[in-house]
Design an enzyme around this catalytic site. Structure first.
Site, short mmCIF file in Angstrom:
data_model
loop_
_atom_site.label_atom_id
_atom_site.label_comp_id
_atom_site.label_asym_id
_atom_site.label_seq_id
_atom_site.Cartn_x
_atom_site.Cartn_y
_atom_site.Cartn_z
N ARG A 115 -5.05 4.75 6.04
CA ARG A 115 -5.27 4.49 4.62
C ARG A 115 -6.37 5.37 4.07
O ARG A 115 -6.99 6.16 4.77
CB ARG A 115 -5.64 3.01 4.43
CG ARG A 115 -4.53 2.02 4.78
CD ARG A 115 -3.68 1.74 3.56
NE ARG A 115 -4.55 1.31 2.47
CZ ARG A 115 -4.98 0.06 2.29
NH1 ARG A 115 -4.61 -0.88 3.13
NH2 ARG A 115 -5.77 -0.25 1.27
N PRO A 141 7.62 -5.86 5.29
CA PRO A 141 6.99 -4.64 4.77
C PRO A 141 7.14 -3.44 5.68
O PRO A 141 6.49 -2.42 5.46
CB PRO A 141 5.51 -5.05 4.64
CG PRO A 141 5.32 -6.08 5.67
CD PRO A 141 6.63 -6.80 5.84
N TYR A 154 -0.04 -3.18 11.49
CA TYR A 154 0.99 -4.22 11.50
C TYR A 154 1.20 -4.58 12.98
O TYR A 154 1.61 -3.74 13.78
CB TYR A 154 2.29 -3.72 10.89
CG TYR A 154 2.26 -3.58 9.39
CD1 TYR A 154 2.45 -4.68 8.57
CD2 TYR A 154 2.07 -2.33 8.80
CE1 TYR A 154 2.43 -4.55 7.19
CE2 TYR A 154 2.06 -2.19 7.42
CZ TYR A 154 2.24 -3.30 6.62
OH TYR A 154 2.22 -3.17 5.26
N ASP A 207 0.79 -1.23 0.00
CA ASP A 207 0.00 0.00 0.00
C ASP A 207 0.83 1.28 0.00
O ASP A 207 0.29 2.35 -0.27
CB ASP A 207 -0.95 0.02 1.20
CG ASP A 207 -0.22 0.11 2.54
OD1 ASP A 207 1.00 -0.14 2.57
OD2 ASP A 207 -0.87 0.44 3.55
#
Length: 681
Positions: free
Chosen positions: A282, A367, A290, A60
């Site tokens: 987001r 990530p 996470y 993302d």
């Protein structure tokens, strides 16, 4: 099933295997090369074993450099408008009583690095932007062929033979779970490194009832992920090397119901005893979490039992880490879990330079720094123009060696950074200076700050090669492989000579991307970020800093340079196919420092700087001035680029916006030597 002799065969210049971000970046780059003249159109096919593109979850984060590349392809504005913009990072650490407190605020992107900042937007939308762009610029000639499985690969002297099979809908649908009581949320475990290499393909049968085809390609690019079929087909010597840790993390995309005050900020949260958590706000009210899973540990096989990992387990860990704040959700868009580890392939390409690997197919990491998709796309962006110009018969095949030396070193640097960063993130905070087993929060903040430059994608610095003229050992400044020490076509330059050349444009380091500052169009006074003029269309650029064009001595220097540039024996005309426009392979862009209102395009600048076309007239979009605009201020380009406003200089820029050479206006022979080492002139 057809006999081998009945299987249809087709020929293609480039076959791309895998239609994730890396594969789509390659396809888009090839689509933009259609304007480069050649004897025949560039033929490209892209196949993917899945029946559909990604619609939720996965990567993302988009870093500054990726957005600059998107802009050069023409769709950065779409991502910029839809995404959530990451402006600030908040750090939360436990106080003396073990309660988490906000300890720091730092900018998410280093101020002044780029005209873009980091943003977040789900991978499915990014893939949609790519697909639309490919359709537009290829005229529909390049399109993703889905539910196609490669089954064999043979590398011949002229072409690579790839046999493929059409999958059934069942075979092409990846296995996904709908675990959890909240809703039928999408499970991303099928792509996680917690599952075996064959998990995603468990629906695929050995029966070959689907249609088969043999594709004979000049070049094959494997962008087919961490379980890359292409990599396995090349042999065990391409296997990823590295290690996994004991740290297991879960990921959830939710619309949160919470009293945590920084839920719309990027947060790095260390709890005293319950693990760590990263918050990524987001688009569309979503937040990605996470979450460190301290209750899940790898077994004797070094892999965690994925059957124990559920959304309830993951979210329960998040609730513990965030205490005393409360968090809940009603909607979850996607979830997964992964085991932190870093792995890289010994080689990014077959010795024949006919088969290449990019992205997760050759390097995997956590990530945490938001690098996976970005570095993967930048791999194929680096590779595609080189492959395309060679397939078109314009550039020398030797430049393909630079893909391994340039991009493998970037991957090595990423893995070293991720190795340190992910361990600092997953470690328990130190209780005090005597707590040797705990992680120093000061050290973690320092790593975060230093990582911001790396995470922007703007610290990439390519070593000397046929495409980059600078001093130093090509091996040490590459990936230290034999291939990165290939000196064929490389102009050797001493440290002293290079320092003199680099001093002509201190703000444009050779081997790094061309930075951007505002300049004005000489003909119409419109302000532009200069980088906007460096489109990803496969053309090299010569950027002429013409200095004070109204000074007679300087004007004469410019005219002498332009006479050589337009000469029939010069590299520019020799590199241009017969009958093509003079700027079709190498474009000349000019930035001068005189007053715009005192200069005239047709009077003061040689024709080669604004070529004439009998159908469309003079080109008014190639000459710019470092002057103040009416509405957007003064970009101070000469000062920021570190160029003398009187004398100027010349800069050669690669199709991917990286600086390849810097010199004086009188250094034309060296500039010619640079291009003769690249083009088949």
């Amino acid at each position: 099933m057809c006999s081998q002799s009945d299987i249809p065969e087709t020929n293609v210049d480039v076959l791309i295997i895998g239609a994730g971000p890396a594969g789509l970046m390659a396809a888009a780059s090839f689509a933009h090369l259609t304007a480069i003249p050649s004897a025949s159109p560039l033929s490209v096919r892209i196949i993917d074993k899945r029946s559909t593109k990604i619609f939720s979850g996965q990567a993302d984060g988009l870093q500054c450099r990726s957005l600059e590349i998107f802009d050069s392809l023409g769709f950065a504005d779409r991502a910029w408008k839809e995404a959530n913009h990451m402006i600030e990072i908040c750090m939360w650490n436990p106080d003396a009583t073990g309660i988490i407190q906000r300890s720091d605020r730092i900018p998410d992107t280093i101020v002044g690095l780029s005209r873009f900042q980091q943003i977040v937007l789900q991978q499915g939308r990014i893939e949609r932007f790519f697909l639309d762009n490919i359709q537009k610029y290829s005229g529909g000639a390049i399109k993703v062929e889905r539910a196609i499985l490669p089954t064999s690969l043979q590398i011949g002297e002229e072409r690579v033979k790839v046999t493929v099979r059409k999958l059934t809908e069942e075979e092409a649908t990846p296995p996904q779970a709908t675990t959890g009581s909240k809703s039928d949320m999408t499970d991303g475990l099928f792509r996680s490194n917690l599952v075996g290499d064959d998990y995603e393909d468990k629906n695929i049968t050995d029966a070959k009832g689907g249609e088969e085809e043999v594709i004979n390609a000049k070049f094959v690019i494997g962008c087919d992920g961490a379980r890359s079929w292409t990599r396995r087909a090349l042999g065990p010597e391409f296997e990823l090397q590295g290690e996994a840790t004991d740290f297991i993390w879960g990921v959830m995309d939710i619309i949160p119901l919470t009293d945590f005050p920084d839920i719309r900020m990027r947060c790095a949260i260390h709890s005293a005893n319950d693990g760590s958590l990263m918050v990524i706000p987001r688009e569309n009210r979503l937040v990605r979490l996470y979450i460190q899973l301290k209750e899940v540990t790898p077994d004797a096989s070094a892999r965690a039992d994925r059957s124990k990992i559920t959304p309830e387990l993951i979210f329960g860990a998040a609730q513990k880490i965030l205490r005393p704040y409360k968090i809940d959700y009603e909607y979850c868009d996607w979830w997964t879990a992964y085991q932190i580890g870093q792995r890289i392939s010994p080689s990014f390409s077959h010795p024949s330079n006919k088969v290449f690997l990019a992205g997760d197919a050759v390097h995997t990491h956590s990530p945490k720094a938001g690098q996976g998709m970005n570095v993967s796309m930048q791999d194929s962006f680096n590779l595609a123009w080189k492959v395309g110009l060679i397939a078109k018969g314009i550039c020398h095949p030797r430049i393909l060696d630079t893909y391994q030396s340039e991009r493998r070193r970037v991957a090595q640097d990423l893995i070293e950074f991720d190795h340190k960063f992910s361990r600092l993130f997953s470690g328990r905070p130190a209780k005090d200076v005597m707590d040797a087993e705990g992680v120093s929060m000061a050290e973690f903040k320092d790593a975060f700050l230093k990582g911001n430059l790396f995470a922007s994608g703007l610290s990439v610095d390519y070593g000397p090669s046929s495409l980059v003229v600078k001093s130093g050992d090509p091996g040490e400044l590459g990936d230290r492989s034999v291939r990165s020490r290939n000196l064929e076509g490389v102009r050797r330059i001493t440290v002293e000579e290079f320092e003199v050349k680099q001093s002509l444009a201190k703000g444009l380091p050779v081997g790094m991307r061309f930075n951007s500052f505002k300049v004005l169009n000489q003909a119409c006074a419109r302000p532009w970020h200069f980088q906007e003029r460096l489109k990803a269309d496969g053309r090299f650029r010569i950027v002429l800093f013409a200095g004070d064009i109204l000074d007679q001595a300087q004007k004469q220097r410019v005219e002498v340079f332009c006479d050589k540039l337009s000469s029939s024996n010069g590299f520019m005309r020799r590199a241009t196919p017969e009958g093509a426009k003079i700027d079709s392979v190498i474009e000349v862009l000019t930035i001068h420092s005189a007053k715009r209102t005192e200069t005239e395009l047709l009077r003061d600048f040689p024709d080669i700087l604004h070529p004439f076309d009998p159908h469309t007239g003079w080109d008014y979009n190639k000459v710019f001035v470092d002057d103040e605009s009416y509405h957007e201020g003064f970009g101070n380009a000469y000062k920021n680029y570190g160029v003398d406003k009187e004398k100027g200089c010349v800069v050669a820029v690669r199709p991917d916006q990286y600086v390849g050479w810097v010199g004086e206006l009188e250094d034309f022979e060296q500039l010619q030597e640079y291009f003769e080492g690249i083009f088949l002139v």
